[in-house]
Motif scaffolding. Structure first.
Motif, PDB file in Angstrom:
ATOM      1  N   LYS A  78       0.862  -1.169   0.000  1.00  0.00           N
ATOM      2  CA  LYS A  78       0.000   0.000   0.000  1.00  0.00           C
ATOM      3  C   LYS A  78       0.901   1.222   0.000  1.00  0.00           C
ATOM      4  O   LYS A  78       1.733   1.405   0.881  1.00  0.00           O
ATOM      5  CB  LYS A  78      -0.914   0.019   1.218  1.00  0.00           C
ATOM      6  CG  LYS A  78      -1.915   1.152   1.172  1.00  0.00           C
ATOM      7  CD  LYS A  78      -2.987   1.022   2.225  1.00  0.00           C
ATOM      8  CE  LYS A  78      -3.991   2.129   2.018  1.00  0.00           C
ATOM      9  NZ  LYS A  78      -5.130   1.978   2.897  1.00  0.00           N
TER      10      LYS A  78
ATOM     11  N   ASN B  51      -2.972   3.941  -2.557  1.00  0.00           N
ATOM     12  CA  ASN B  51      -3.229   2.925  -3.575  1.00  0.00           C
ATOM     13  C   ASN B  51      -2.482   1.641  -3.241  1.00  0.00           C
ATOM     14  O   ASN B  51      -1.430   1.660  -2.636  1.00  0.00           O
ATOM     15  CB  ASN B  51      -2.716   3.378  -4.945  1.00  0.00           C
ATOM     16  CG  ASN B  51      -3.376   4.627  -5.436  1.00  0.00           C
ATOM     17  OD1 ASN B  51      -3.923   5.397  -4.675  1.00  0.00           O
ATOM     18  ND2 ASN B  51      -3.322   4.834  -6.729  1.00  0.00           N
TER      19      ASN B  51
ATOM     20  N   THR C 241      -4.747   8.516  -9.688  1.00  0.00           N
ATOM     21  CA  THR C 241      -4.068   7.562  -8.815  1.00  0.00           C
ATOM     22  C   THR C 241      -2.585   7.904  -8.772  1.00  0.00           C
ATOM     23  O   THR C 241      -2.076   8.629  -9.628  1.00  0.00           O
ATOM     24  CB  THR C 241      -4.230   6.114  -9.322  1.00  0.00           C
ATOM     25  OG1 THR C 241      -3.671   6.020 -10.632  1.00  0.00           O
ATOM     26  CG2 THR C 241      -5.683   5.689  -9.327  1.00  0.00           C
TER      27      THR C 241
ATOM     28  N   LYS D 239      -6.281  -1.292 -13.266  1.00  0.00           N
ATOM     29  CA  LYS D 239      -6.486  -0.252 -12.246  1.00  0.00           C
ATOM     30  C   LYS D 239      -5.452  -0.328 -11.119  1.00  0.00           C
ATOM     31  O   LYS D 239      -5.746  -0.029  -9.968  1.00  0.00           O
ATOM     32  CB  LYS D 239      -7.907  -0.310 -11.686  1.00  0.00           C
ATOM     33  CG  LYS D 239      -8.952  -0.084 -12.743  1.00  0.00           C
ATOM     34  CD  LYS D 239     -10.341  -0.089 -12.159  1.00  0.00           C
ATOM     35  CE  LYS D 239     -11.350   0.130 -13.280  1.00  0.00           C
ATOM     36  NZ  LYS D 239     -12.706   0.158 -12.792  1.00  0.00           N
ATOM     37  N   LYS D 240      -4.239  -0.747 -11.483  1.00  0.00           N
ATOM     38  CA  LYS D 240      -3.189  -0.858 -10.477  1.00  0.00           C
ATOM     39  C   LYS D 240      -1.854  -0.475 -11.109  1.00  0.00           C
ATOM     40  O   LYS D 240      -1.545  -0.853 -12.233  1.00  0.00           O
ATOM     41  CB  LYS D 240      -3.136  -2.303  -9.961  1.00  0.00           C
ATOM     42  CG  LYS D 240      -2.026  -2.570  -8.983  1.00  0.00           C
ATOM     43  CD  LYS D 240      -2.107  -3.956  -8.369  1.00  0.00           C
ATOM     44  CE  LYS D 240      -1.920  -5.027  -9.390  1.00  0.00           C
ATOM     45  NZ  LYS D 240      -1.842  -6.373  -8.803  1.00  0.00           N
TER      46      LYS D 240
END
Length: 151
Positions: free
Chosen positions: A25, A30, A116, A136-137
């Motif tokens: 994290k 994120n 992000t 999405k990472k």
């Protein structure tokens, strides 16, 4: 005896892998994946690794304005478009000169489109950083291996 066999299998699994991957994290909130490549087919020479710079590549699913800071200094701020249909098509790569007086570096990236970010310490034994935004990472891969874009 079963425990010994189990530990040997786990040890072989970790030592036999080409890369190591962990999810952390970020200070930004994120979840991101950090990968460390072991030596591979197109590894940088010792001469190239001894040079005092990092090369950062943007790969996979960028259509965004990206900002990159290293140790709170902006080093990259522009649009990045990568072609997801051809792996070898990327629009941005940049080089960052490491300081001879400094040992610790932190890279922080921010995406305008997805809002992000990621923040991770740089392991300077690696001279290439591949940045991905996938599913999405953020994925940050530290490597001394050049990707063969021709194959």
């Amino acid at each position: 005896m079963k425990n010994l066999i189990y530990y040997l299998i786990v040890l072989m699994f970790f030592t036999g892998c080409k890369s190591k991957s962990i999810e952390i994290k970020s200070d930004c909130g994120n979840i991101l994946e950090v990968q460390y490549d072991k030596n591979g087919k197109h590894t940088l020479s010792e001469k190239e690794k001894s040079k005092n710079y990092l090369t950062i590549y943007f790969l996979d699913e960028f259509n965004d304005h990206i900002k990159i800071n290293i140790n709170q200094k902006e080093v990259f701020n522009k649009g990045v478009v990568t072609d997801t249909t051809k792996f070898d098509t990327y629009s941005s790569v940049f080089t960052y000169k490491l300081s001879s007086e400094q040992n610790n570096y932190v890279i922080k990236g921010y995406s305008e489109r997805t809002k992000t970010c990621f923040e991770v310490p740089i392991n300077t034994k690696y001279r290439i950083i591949y940045l991905y935004y996938y599913n999405k990472k953020w994925i940050v891969r530290f490597s001394n291996e050049l990707i063969d874009f021709q194959n």
